[in-house]
Structures are given as structure tokens and as C-alpha cells.
Design a protein around this motif. Structure first.
Motif, PDB file in Angstrom:
ATOM      1  N   SER B  62      -8.667  35.812  45.124  1.00 14.54           N
ATOM      2  CA  SER B  62      -9.016  34.529  44.507  1.00 14.54           C
ATOM      3  C   SER B  62      -9.650  34.719  43.132  1.00 14.54           C
ATOM      4  CB  SER B  62      -9.963  33.751  45.419  1.00 14.54           C
ATOM      5  OG  SER B  62      -9.289  33.393  46.604  1.00 14.54           O
ATOM      6  N   LEU B  63     -10.335  35.846  42.935  1.00 14.14           N
ATOM      7  CA  LEU B  63     -10.905  36.117  41.607  1.00 14.14           C
ATOM      8  C   LEU B  63      -9.804  36.432  40.605  1.00 14.14           C
ATOM      9  CD1 LEU B  63     -14.142  38.236  41.930  1.00 14.14           C
ATOM     10  CD2 LEU B  63     -13.810  35.768  41.951  1.00 14.14           C
ATOM     11  N   ILE B  64      -8.782  37.099  41.104  1.00 12.55           N
ATOM     12  CA  ILE B  64      -7.717  37.561  40.208  1.00 12.55           C
ATOM     13  C   ILE B  64      -6.847  36.396  39.760  1.00 12.55           C
ATOM     14  CG2 ILE B  64      -5.584  38.930  40.131  1.00 12.55           C
ATOM     15  CD1 ILE B  64      -7.101  40.916  42.063  1.00 12.55           C
ATOM     16  N   ASP B  65      -6.459  35.541  40.706  1.00 10.25           N
ATOM     17  CA  ASP B  65      -5.521  34.482  40.311  1.00 10.25           C
ATOM     18  C   ASP B  65      -6.132  33.087  40.397  1.00 10.25           C
ATOM     19  OD1 ASP B  65      -5.470  34.090  43.032  1.00 10.25           O
ATOM     20  OD2 ASP B  65      -3.397  34.693  43.311  1.00 10.25           O
ATOM     21  N   ASP B  66      -7.451  33.029  40.497  1.00 11.20           N
ATOM     22  CA  ASP B  66      -8.169  31.766  40.352  1.00 11.20           C
ATOM     23  C   ASP B  66      -7.660  30.711  41.338  1.00 11.20           C
ATOM     24  OD1 ASP B  66     -10.085  30.188  39.251  1.00 11.20           O
ATOM     25  OD2 ASP B  66      -8.883  29.568  37.538  1.00 11.20           O
ATOM     26  N   SER B  67      -7.472  31.131  42.574  1.00  8.18           N
ATOM     27  CA  SER B  67      -6.947  30.205  43.577  1.00  8.18           C
ATOM     28  C   SER B  67      -7.878  30.182  44.789  1.00  8.18           C
ATOM     29  CB  SER B  67      -5.550  30.661  43.997  1.00  8.18           C
ATOM     30  OG  SER B  67      -5.600  32.005  44.391  1.00  8.18           O
ATOM     31  N   VAL B  68      -7.584  29.287  45.731  1.00  7.42           N
ATOM     32  CA  VAL B  68      -8.440  29.162  46.914  1.00  7.42           C
ATOM     33  C   VAL B  68      -8.204  30.342  47.861  1.00  7.42           C
ATOM     34  CG1 VAL B  68      -8.505  26.656  46.717  1.00  7.42           C
ATOM     35  CG2 VAL B  68      -6.750  27.732  48.157  1.00  7.42           C
ATOM     36  N   ARG B  69      -9.094  30.493  48.824  1.00  5.06           N
ATOM     37  CA  ARG B  69      -8.978  31.596  49.798  1.00  5.06           C
ATOM     38  C   ARG B  69      -7.685  31.458  50.603  1.00  5.06           C
ATOM     39  NH1 ARG B  69     -12.571  35.133  47.724  1.00  5.06           N
ATOM     40  NH2 ARG B  69     -14.702  34.389  47.803  1.00  5.06           N
ATOM     41  N   SER B  70      -7.028  32.579  50.853  1.00  2.86           N
ATOM     42  CA  SER B  70      -5.752  32.560  51.573  1.00  2.86           C
ATOM     43  C   SER B  70      -5.917  32.992  53.024  1.00  2.86           C
ATOM     44  CB  SER B  70      -4.748  33.474  50.878  1.00  2.86           C
ATOM     45  OG  SER B  70      -5.222  34.801  50.876  1.00  2.86           O
ATOM     46  N   ALA B  71      -7.159  33.350  53.419  1.00  5.70           N
ATOM     47  CA  ALA B  71      -7.394  33.819  54.780  1.00  5.70           C
ATOM     48  C   ALA B  71      -8.847  33.522  55.145  1.00  5.70           C
ATOM     49  CB  ALA B  71      -7.117  35.321  54.874  1.00  5.70           C
ATOM     50  N   ASP B  72      -9.190  33.704  56.404  1.00  4.73           N
ATOM     51  CA  ASP B  72     -10.582  33.594  56.845  1.00  4.73           C
ATOM     52  C   ASP B  72     -11.211  34.989  56.855  1.00  4.73           C
ATOM     53  OD1 ASP B  72      -9.922  30.923  57.430  1.00  4.73           O
ATOM     54  OD2 ASP B  72      -9.434  31.433  59.512  1.00  4.73           O
TER      55      ASP B  72
END
Lengths: 120, 120
Positions: B62-72
Motif C-alpha cells: 500500500s505504501l508503494i502503490d498508494d492503495s488500500v490494504r489487499s489482505a488482513d
């Protein structure tokens, strides 16, 4: 993202007619590739998992962790590729942090796609 | 791989009892984490896909591509975590190419595991 001119010397560009097997799972790996024109398909066990077009890259994983290829790469159309060997790759990471971030973004994108495949 | 002392200030360390939900799929992301002690489990759709122990890291995508979390991410045992925010992350990539390679190795390892899951 454009690579520095030193790497994009036209003498290094590799032309691959459609159907060319660029590498296969299990191959020793000496370089990654940046697509200059055309499209390359990445296949895992014969199943296409990604198509890479101009300015995209592939084959970086083996440079990073010094292991054999984990997938097949085949020219989907006639294409031209710029090879980047391990020495150049490490130089780029060292000198051009944006390159490192660019590579990480590509890998993050692939991880998200892989997670979606696993979830689907 | 050890992070510079500036990031491992004990004041920043976060303690999580076993079972703590560190983040969930879809959450906004402000930081990645380096595991200092204990173990963290990464889950996709409730299925554990990775266990991360001391010196391992997670949450970098998420830091790299500025997106929301993809997993828990859930504390599998009592654990302590060092958060690294985006500013620190970019600083590290800029100043410490070995850190960039370290992150890429972790991501390559995850991609290989994801490919194996997909193939299996």
C-alpha cells in the motif's frame, strides 16, 4: 519510465517475432526485459496470467533473488525488448530510486492480481 | 536486515497481543511494519497465506502503490512491530539501496508463493 540512454543503446535491443519463447520456467536467469514495442505474454503452467506492453517490464524476479525463472514468457506479437542484466539492474536501483519504486509498483500490481486469482 | 536507529526508536514500537487485527482488507494505509518479535499472519478471504516472523515485514504494498490494504494482518502471537510510514519508506529506498533490494526480495518471494498457489 524511461531508462538512461546507456542502457537503451539500439545495439542492445532484441527483436522477437510473434511466438518467440523468451524464457521458460526453470531457465537460468541473467537479465530482465523492458518492452520497447509489441506485447509479451507471461504464462504459468500454460495459462496466460499477464500481458506486458510498451514500457512494461518482466523477468525482474530472478535478478532480485538470484533464482530460476518461475514462469514462461512468449512474444504475443512481434516485439522489441531491452535486456537489463543484474549489474545494470543493481546500478539502476542504486542510482535511481525512482527505478526501484517503479519495479516495486509493478511487483505490487502483480501481487494484487495473484491474490485476486487465488481468491477467485 | 536492520533498519537505521532513527526508525527503531523504542518509542515507536507497537505491542500487539495475540489476536490483534493490525489491519483489514480495504483499510486506508499509512505505514508498513517490520516485525521485531512474535509472529503475524496475513490472510486473504480468511485463509492464512503467510506467517511473518522477526525481521520480516508486511504492509509495504500500500505504501508503494498508494492503495488500500489487499489482505488482513493479525497478530498470531504476542508481537512487537516497528511502523515505517511512507516518508520514511521513500527515504530508506533513496538512501539505502539494500533496503530496496530487501523489499523486492520479500515481494519476489510472495509472488513465487502466489504463483505456486495458483498453479496448485
Amino acid at each position: 519510465m524511461k531508462l538512461p540512454n546507456v542502457f537503451s543503446n539500439p545495439a542492445n535491443i532484441r527483436s522477437c517475432p510473434a511466438g518467440t519463447v523468451i524464457f521458460q520456467k526453470g531457465d537460468e536467469a541473467l537479465e530482465m526485459f523492458v518492452v520497447q514495442s509489441g506485447e509479451v505474454e507471461i504464462l504459468i503452467n500454460g495459462k496466460a496470467v499477464e500481458t506486458i506492453g510498451p514500457d512494461g517490464f518482466f523477468g525482474e524476479m530472478s535478478l532480485i533473488d538470484d533464482s530460476v525463472r518461475s514462469a514462461d514468457a512468449v512474444a504475443k506479437t512481434d516485439c522489441t525488448l531491452l535486456p537489463v542484466n543484474r549489474h545494470h539492474f543493481l546500478f539502476m536501483v542504486d542510482e535511481t530510486p525512482l527505478f526501484a519504486i517503479h519495479v516495486m509498483k509493478g511487483m505490487a500490481n502483480r501481487l494484487r492480481q495473484a491474490d485476486q486469482r487465488a481468491a477467485g
